[in-house]
Write an enzyme that holds these catalytic residues in place. Structure first.
Site, PDB file in Angstrom:
ATOM      1  N   TYR A 171      34.789  46.167  31.337  1.00 59.53           N
ATOM      2  CA  TYR A 171      33.877  45.555  32.304  1.00 59.53           C
ATOM      3  C   TYR A 171      34.596  44.444  33.080  1.00 59.53           C
ATOM      4  CZ  TYR A 171      30.166  42.876  34.400  1.00 59.53           C
ATOM      5  OH  TYR A 171      29.404  42.201  35.316  1.00 59.53           O
ATOM      6  N   ARG A 218      30.842  30.552  29.288  1.00 58.29           N
ATOM      7  CA  ARG A 218      30.143  29.354  29.766  1.00 58.29           C
ATOM      8  C   ARG A 218      28.702  29.649  30.170  1.00 58.29           C
ATOM      9  NH1 ARG A 218      32.021  27.791  35.490  1.00 58.29           N
ATOM     10  NH2 ARG A 218      30.835  29.731  35.744  1.00 58.29           N
ATOM     11  N   ARG A 228      20.122  38.786  31.439  1.00 56.39           N
ATOM     12  CA  ARG A 228      21.393  39.518  31.444  1.00 56.39           C
ATOM     13  C   ARG A 228      22.185  39.174  30.190  1.00 56.39           C
ATOM     14  NH1 ARG A 228      22.328  37.607  37.414  1.00 56.39           N
ATOM     15  NH2 ARG A 228      22.900  35.726  36.292  1.00 56.39           N
ATOM     16  N   PHE A 288      46.843  28.309  45.071  1.00 54.25           N
ATOM     17  CA  PHE A 288      45.657  29.161  45.165  1.00 54.25           C
ATOM     18  C   PHE A 288      45.386  29.881  43.841  1.00 54.25           C
ATOM     19  CE2 PHE A 288      44.245  33.590  46.070  1.00 54.25           C
ATOM     20  CZ  PHE A 288      42.936  33.307  46.448  1.00 54.25           C
TER      21      PHE A 288
HETATM   22  C1  D9A Z   1      39.002  35.031  42.774  1.00 48.72           C
HETATM   23 CL1  D9A Z   1      39.539  36.764  46.297  1.00 48.72          CL
HETATM   24  C2  D9A Z   1      37.628  35.299  42.529  1.00 48.72           C
HETATM   25  N1  D9A Z   1      36.963  34.769  41.404  1.00 48.72           N
HETATM   26  C3  D9A Z   1      37.126  33.467  41.004  1.00 48.72           C
HETATM   27  C4  D9A Z   1      38.020  32.559  41.829  1.00 48.72           C
HETATM   28  O1  D9A Z   1      39.380  32.875  41.667  1.00 48.72           O
HETATM   29  C5  D9A Z   1      39.790  34.224  41.758  1.00 48.72           C
HETATM   30  C6  D9A Z   1      36.909  36.075  43.437  1.00 48.72           C
HETATM   31  C7  D9A Z   1      37.487  36.539  44.593  1.00 48.72           C
HETATM   32  C8  D9A Z   1      38.820  36.228  44.848  1.00 48.72           C
HETATM   33  C9  D9A Z   1      39.570  35.461  43.938  1.00 48.72           C
HETATM   34  C10 D9A Z   1      41.301  34.270  41.932  1.00 48.72           C
HETATM   35  C11 D9A Z   1      41.987  33.273  42.608  1.00 48.72           C
HETATM   36  C12 D9A Z   1      43.391  33.340  42.718  1.00 48.72           C
HETATM   37  C13 D9A Z   1      44.122  34.384  42.164  1.00 48.72           C
HETATM   38  C14 D9A Z   1      43.448  35.406  41.488  1.00 48.72           C
HETATM   39  C15 D9A Z   1      42.027  35.346  41.370  1.00 48.72           C
HETATM   40  O2  D9A Z   1      44.113  36.496  40.942  1.00 48.72           O
HETATM   41  C16 D9A Z   1      45.493  36.639  41.114  1.00 48.72           C
HETATM   42  O3  D9A Z   1      41.310  36.368  40.768  1.00 48.72           O
HETATM   43  C17 D9A Z   1      41.622  36.892  39.575  1.00 48.72           C
HETATM   44  O4  D9A Z   1      36.553  33.009  40.021  1.00 48.72           O
HETATM   45  C18 D9A Z   1      35.944  35.606  40.719  1.00 48.72           C
HETATM   46  C19 D9A Z   1      36.457  36.542  39.590  1.00 48.72           C
HETATM   47  C20 D9A Z   1      36.812  35.738  38.337  1.00 48.72           C
HETATM   48  C21 D9A Z   1      35.340  37.489  39.231  1.00 48.72           C
HETATM   49  C22 D9A Z   1      37.683  37.329  40.014  1.00 48.72           C
HETATM   50  C23 D9A Z   1      37.772  31.092  41.573  1.00 48.72           C
HETATM   51  C24 D9A Z   1      36.358  30.655  41.969  1.00 48.72           C
HETATM   52  N2  D9A Z   1      35.900  29.557  41.426  1.00 48.72           N
HETATM   53  C25 D9A Z   1      34.545  29.082  41.612  1.00 48.72           C
HETATM   54  C26 D9A Z   1      34.099  28.410  40.375  1.00 48.72           C
HETATM   55  C27 D9A Z   1      33.152  29.252  39.583  1.00 48.72           C
HETATM   56  O5  D9A Z   1      32.737  28.771  38.538  1.00 48.72           O
HETATM   57  O6  D9A Z   1      32.813  30.348  40.026  1.00 48.72           O
HETATM   58  O7  D9A Z   1      35.687  31.297  42.714  1.00 48.72           O
HETATM   59  C28 D9A Z   1      34.421  28.057  42.694  1.00 48.72           C
HETATM   60  O8  D9A Z   1      35.398  27.333  42.966  1.00 48.72           O
HETATM   61  O9  D9A Z   1      33.321  27.953  43.253  1.00 48.72           O
END
Ligand code: D9A
Length: 416
Positions: A171, A218, A228, A288
């Site tokens: 998943y 979390r 969910r 990033f």
């Molecule tokens: C990411 Cl293009 C995400 N996700 C994240 C954010 O980081 C990854 C979704 C779309 C993209 C990227 C991310 C960043 C940099 C490198 C990566 C990467 O891989 C090489 O992805 C693996 O969370 C969502 C997934 C985990 C589902 C992939 C970071 C982010 N942070 C949020 C905090 C939060 O709690 O969601 O979105 C924020 O800052 O608001």
């Protein structure tokens, strides 16, 4: 309030002050206003709305890659919002997820039936897809392929429960590992990173799994409240009859044991994270990628052995988040942060915890990779105690800024 929570951590107070003065946009260049179309500007506004701090990090990327990542992020947000929409029945949702990638090429497609927080990206999908179609074909093909595989995976998982640890892994691969894999391909296609980043999909997958597992751990309570469940049965089944029991007070010890087991599981991805990050060459791409990872380890440290996960939201202090964002710009800095947070976890291990020895094991492994001794304690943590208590240093910092403001205002008035 943010300042009060960081009083015991002067470096956080200082960074919060810097952040307040410069604003989060002060860290990174603004989008080029002149040759930006209205629709692209709307896309960046949606990006700001869905994730303020992460949006700033995306804006710091260079050239074509910045727009490609921005559009990729919004497209993924749209797909994720579809998957999350509990109002859509499964037999309607499955084909919707599977055909999602085709809508990128249908200028008029949008979706107006979602009640989710981020529904705007679906309602105005035509603005996002318009900008998508302006990207060069290498980026478009990568984004389309990832959406296709993710939509198929999400549809497959709709009916199956998360039973085994393998299901959990699968998943997380669909919803997050594929994002890591897609981004790695975008980095290589832009020429800003080397081919190995694209080729080693196992490492890219781990980047996503570490983030996604952390979010799932979390968000236990929030997910329960919305009906969910994302914790795998193979883990919680050892401690309870149903996952919902963990919200009951009397089940707290069992709940915390399960929590610690999942935190330990998530930490297994850290070695891959180090290898992936150490292969990045472009400083902006590095930041990033590194920022979400250091936020994740700090979140795991805040959650580990913490019963609060089952009765509220566990969030990292704003001061810590700002400090991590500012620090995480080199491999050395990332390893220091990882070591610091891992030591916090190590200190919280209770010998009677069922996963204690496994946690110790992964802690040791991570610390070895950061080349920090287990018995260290030489970390930044103790530095302040040499001169003054953290509390008094924080107060002094705040006093200094307040007086400075006061004098500056006074000077203005006198000059007038
Ligand atoms: C990411 Cl293009 C995400 N996700 C994240 C954010 O980081 C990854 C979704 C779309 C993209 C990227 C991310 C960043 C940099 C490198 C990566 C990467 O891989 C090489 O992805 C693996 O969370 C969502 C997934 C985990 C589902 C992939 C970071 C982010 N942070 C949020 C905090 C939060 O709690 O969601 O979105 C924020 O800052 O608001």
């Amino acid at each position: 309030m943010d300042f009060l929570k960081s009083l015991g951590h002067p470096e956080e107070v200082l960074n919060l002050l810097l952040f307040k003065v410069r604003g989060c946009n002060g860290l990174v260049p603004k989008t080029d206003k002149n040759n930006t179309s209205n629709t692209l500007r709307t896309c960046y506004r949606y990006l700001d709305q869905t994730s303020r701090s992460f949006a700033a990090v995306i804006r710091a990327l260079d050239g074509e890659l910045r727009d490609a990542v921005c559009i990729f992020y919004l497209v993924l947000r749209a797909l994720d919002t579809l998957e999350d929409s509990s109002s859509i029945q499964h037999h309607i949702k499955a084909p919707l997820l599977q055909s999602f990638h085709t809508h990128l090429y249908q200028p008029l497609w949008n979706y107006t039936e979602s009640c989710e927080k981020d529904r705007q990206v679906l309602e105005d999908f035509s603005t996002i897809s318009l900008e998508f179609r302006k990207l060069s074909s290498v980026y478009r093909d990568i984004i389309t392929d990832i959406c296709w595989r993710m939509g198929e995976g999400m549809a497959e998982m709709l009916e199956s429960k998360l039973t085994t640890m393998d299901d959990w892994e699968r998943y997380c691969h669909y919803v997050a590992g594929l994002v890591g894999i897609g981004l790695s391909r975008l980095f290589a296609a832009s020429g800003q990173e080397e081919e190995v980043i694209r080729e080693d999909t196992e490492l890219a997958n781990s980047m996503g799994l570490f983030l996604q597992k952390t979010n799932i751990i979390r968000d236990y309570l929030e997910d329960q409240q919305e009906g969910r469940e994302f914790w795998p049965k193979e883990a919680w089944g050892k401690y309870a009859k149903t996952l919902a029991e963990f919200t009951h007070r009397e089940c707290m010890p069992a709940a915390v044991s399960c929590l610690n087991e999942l935190v330990t599981n998530a930490m297994q991805h850290i070695p891959d994270v180090f290898t992936y990050l150490s292969r990045l060459r472009n400083p902006d791409v590095f930041t990033f990628c590194a920022i979400p990872q250091v936020m994740a380890i700090a979140t795991l440290a805040a959650c580990y052995n913490n019963p609060q996960v089952f009765c509220g939201v566990v969030k990292i202090r704003k001061g810590l988040a700002v400090t991590l964002m500012m620090e995480a710009n080199s491999m050395r800095a990332v390893k220091d942060i990882m070591a610091r947070q891992t030591l916090e976890i190590a200190e919280a291990i209770k010998p009677e915890d069922p996963s204690a020895s496994e946690t110790h094991h992964v802690v040791k492994k991570v610390l070895r990779l950061t080349r920090t001794e287990d018995h260290g304690g030489l970390m930044v943590k103790t530095r302040w105690s040499l001169c003054a208590s953290p509390f008094s240093v924080s107060c002094a910092l705040i006093m200094a800024v307040v007086s400075w403001h006061y004098l500056a205002t006074l000077q203005d008035m006198l000059a007038w």
